[in-house]
Design an enzyme around this catalytic site. Structure first.
Site, mmCIF file in Angstrom:
data_model
loop_
_atom_site.group_PDB
_atom_site.id
_atom_site.type_symbol
_atom_site.label_atom_id
_atom_site.label_comp_id
_atom_site.label_asym_id
_atom_site.label_seq_id
_atom_site.Cartn_x
_atom_site.Cartn_y
_atom_site.Cartn_z
ATOM 1 N N THR A 1 4.475 2.160 6.450
ATOM 2 C CA THR A 1 3.631 1.629 6.655
ATOM 3 C C THR A 1 2.624 2.647 7.071
ATOM 4 O OG1 THR A 1 1.866 0.443 7.877
ATOM 5 C CG2 THR A 1 3.942 0.696 8.416
ATOM 6 N N ILE A 2 1.573 3.144 7.042
ATOM 7 C CA ILE A 2 0.630 4.406 7.874
ATOM 8 C C ILE A 2 0.395 4.068 8.808
ATOM 9 C CG2 ILE A 2 0.245 5.634 5.217
ATOM 10 C CD1 ILE A 2 -2.844 4.763 6.186
ATOM 11 N N ASP A 3 -0.077 2.185 9.462
ATOM 12 C CA ASP A 3 -0.527 1.993 10.146
ATOM 13 C C ASP A 3 0.400 2.129 11.416
ATOM 14 O OD1 ASP A 3 -2.144 1.249 8.442
ATOM 15 O OD2 ASP A 3 -2.644 -0.623 9.031
ATOM 16 N N GLY B 1 1.037 -0.881 -0.021
ATOM 17 C CA GLY B 1 0.376 -0.469 0.090
ATOM 18 C C GLY B 1 0.933 1.203 0.129
ATOM 19 N N MET C 1 -7.923 3.427 9.087
ATOM 20 C CA MET C 1 -7.331 2.268 8.446
ATOM 21 C C MET C 1 -6.729 1.653 10.046
ATOM 22 S SD MET C 1 -6.134 2.788 5.389
ATOM 23 C CE MET C 1 -7.064 2.572 3.718
ATOM 24 N N ARG D 1 -5.032 -2.012 10.134
ATOM 25 C CA ARG D 1 -5.957 -3.729 10.162
ATOM 26 C C ARG D 1 -5.382 -4.618 11.189
ATOM 27 N NH1 ARG D 1 -6.266 -7.689 6.270
ATOM 28 N NH2 ARG D 1 -7.085 -5.677 5.159
ATOM 29 N N GLU E 1 -10.499 0.304 11.481
ATOM 30 C CA GLU E 1 -10.339 -1.065 10.500
ATOM 31 C C GLU E 1 -10.979 -1.988 11.069
ATOM 32 O OE1 GLU E 1 -9.432 -0.669 6.903
ATOM 33 O OE2 GLU E 1 -6.620 -0.959 8.327
HETATM 34 O O1 F6P Z 1 -1.443 -1.763 5.653
HETATM 35 C C1 F6P Z 1 -1.916 -0.577 5.521
HETATM 36 C C2 F6P Z 1 -3.183 -0.309 4.983
HETATM 37 O O2 F6P Z 1 -3.178 1.029 5.088
HETATM 38 C C3 F6P Z 1 -4.068 -0.862 6.377
HETATM 39 O O3 F6P Z 1 -4.240 0.118 7.280
HETATM 40 C C4 F6P Z 1 -5.449 -1.341 5.355
HETATM 41 O O4 F6P Z 1 -5.826 -2.550 5.395
HETATM 42 C C5 F6P Z 1 -4.781 -1.413 3.966
HETATM 43 O O5 F6P Z 1 -3.500 -1.098 3.764
HETATM 44 C C6 F6P Z 1 -5.476 -1.281 2.898
HETATM 45 O O6 F6P Z 1 -4.565 -1.430 1.838
HETATM 46 P P1 F6P Z 1 -5.993 -1.115 0.042
HETATM 47 O O7 F6P Z 1 -6.967 -0.398 0.135
HETATM 48 O O8 F6P Z 1 -4.898 -0.475 -0.600
HETATM 49 O O9 F6P Z 1 -5.678 -3.292 -0.366
#
Ligand code: F6P
Length: 342
Positions: A127-129, A11, A171, A173, A223
């Protein structure tokens, strides 16, 4: 002269371009290195699809969101040209001596495997997470928190006007860092994260007590959050390129439940990819630039199999597998804020 191929995988994340710029500037000026960029993550490496990167190509990139190289969820072992042996042949054909892979946990795991099979590779965590171990922050996180905080501020004014409960989904995960930081900054009345299930009764108790004080409740949910009976995170959109469930929508699932149990009109907002777009904050630009510069030192010293990371205010070096471990919100960090929910 060492020729390096850079790729951005997984991502996207605000700050990727600043890493590329930092690497090309220091690499060319200090180490005399040469650069190409592989397009669309591992796909470009596997298929030998590369563009030249020089000083003029990275001009003005520090403030530009996204990645000029493109990204994908394609893996390096995918397709007829995948795998370490084929990749080495492709690198030899292109005259590329080393690879810099910028990516998250999946990229770190794949890089480690390639390194074990002889590929000269180093990495930069992304990662933004903010959920990678052995680095205090990842670039992109600060930008995402700023965007989510602004969203909370905006939702609170409209929520107050209508005396509604507002639920914002951000976001996150596996880890609730964005929810925790943005929720704290925005003064949310409840923050719901993947690491800590909360019951609907508890959430409704917080919401009701806020309303009883004459305020409009603000709930921030990551999420990946689950109610106690949910075995998996809420997902109705199939699988992504890594066969993981596509998340998103838990706020829309929770809002009618909260409304039903509290009698308070409740609205949901899913922030989604807005958090990943646009210009990086100054903090993320600085961090990304420093990481990009530092990773060229790893190549110059042939310190293969390592990634750069942030320890305190210093740039450090860690093994690929250390970074692949997830960094969850510790229970004490969650409890620290939970005592003021409601
Ligand atoms: O891994 C980073 C993240 O932002 C998660 O929080 C999220 O589930 C995922 O990317 C969504 O990414 P994409 O919609 O690009 O598959």
């Amino acid at each position: 002269m060492t020729r390096i191929g850079i790729l951005t995988s997984g991502g996207d994340c605000p700050g990727l371009n600043a890493v590329i710029r930092g690497a090309v500037l220091k690499g060319t000026e200090v180490h005399g290195q040469e650069f190409v960029g592989f397009l669309d993550g591992w796909r470009g490496l596997v298929e030998g699809d590369a563009i030249p990167l020089n000083r003029s190509r990275v001009r003005g990139l520090a403030q530009q969101g996204g990645t000029i190289l493109g990204t994908s969820r394609f893996g390096p072992y995918q397709g007829p040209n995948g795998g370490a042996q084929n990749i080495q042949k492709t690198l030899d054909r292109l005259g590329v001596d080393a690879v810099i892979a910028i990516g998250g946990e999946g990229t770190a795991a794949a890089s480690k495997r390639l390194f074990g099979e002889g590929i000269r590779i180093v990495g930069v965590p992304k990662t933004i997470d903010n959920d990678l171990s052995h680095t205090d922050y990842t670039f992109g996180f600060d930008t995402a928190v700023e965007i989510a905080t602004e969203a909370i501020d905006r939702l609170r004014t409209t929520g107050n006007s209508h005396k509604r409960c507002m639920v914002l989904e951000v976001m996150g995960r596996h880890a609730g860092w964005i929810a925790l930081h943005a929720g704290t900054a925005g003064g949310a009345h409840a923050i719901l994260i993947p690491e800590h299930p909360e019951s609907l009764e508890q959430i409704c108790e917080w919401v009701t007590s806020v309303r009883d004080r004459g305020r409009s409740p603000m709930v921030v949910v990551a999420e990946g959050f689950r109610l106690p009976h949910m075995e998996e995170a809420y997902s109705t959109k199939g699988l992504d390129g890594f066969d993981r469930p596509r998340l998103g929508g838990v706020a829309e699932f929770l809002a009618p439940l909260i409304e039903k149990h509290t009698g308070i009109e409740t609205r949901a907002t899913v922030l989604g990819h807005i958090q990943r777009g646009g210009v990086p904050t100054a903090f993320d630009r600085v961090l990304a630039t420093r990481l990009g510069m530092a990773v060229t030192d790893l190549v110059a010293e042939e310190d293969w199999g390592h990634m750069v990371a942030l320890h305190g205010t210093d740039i450090a070096r860690v093994d690929f597998d250390e970074l692949a471990e997830p960094k969850y919100v510790p229970e004490r960090r969650y409890q620290e804020m939970r005592i003021i929910f409601g």
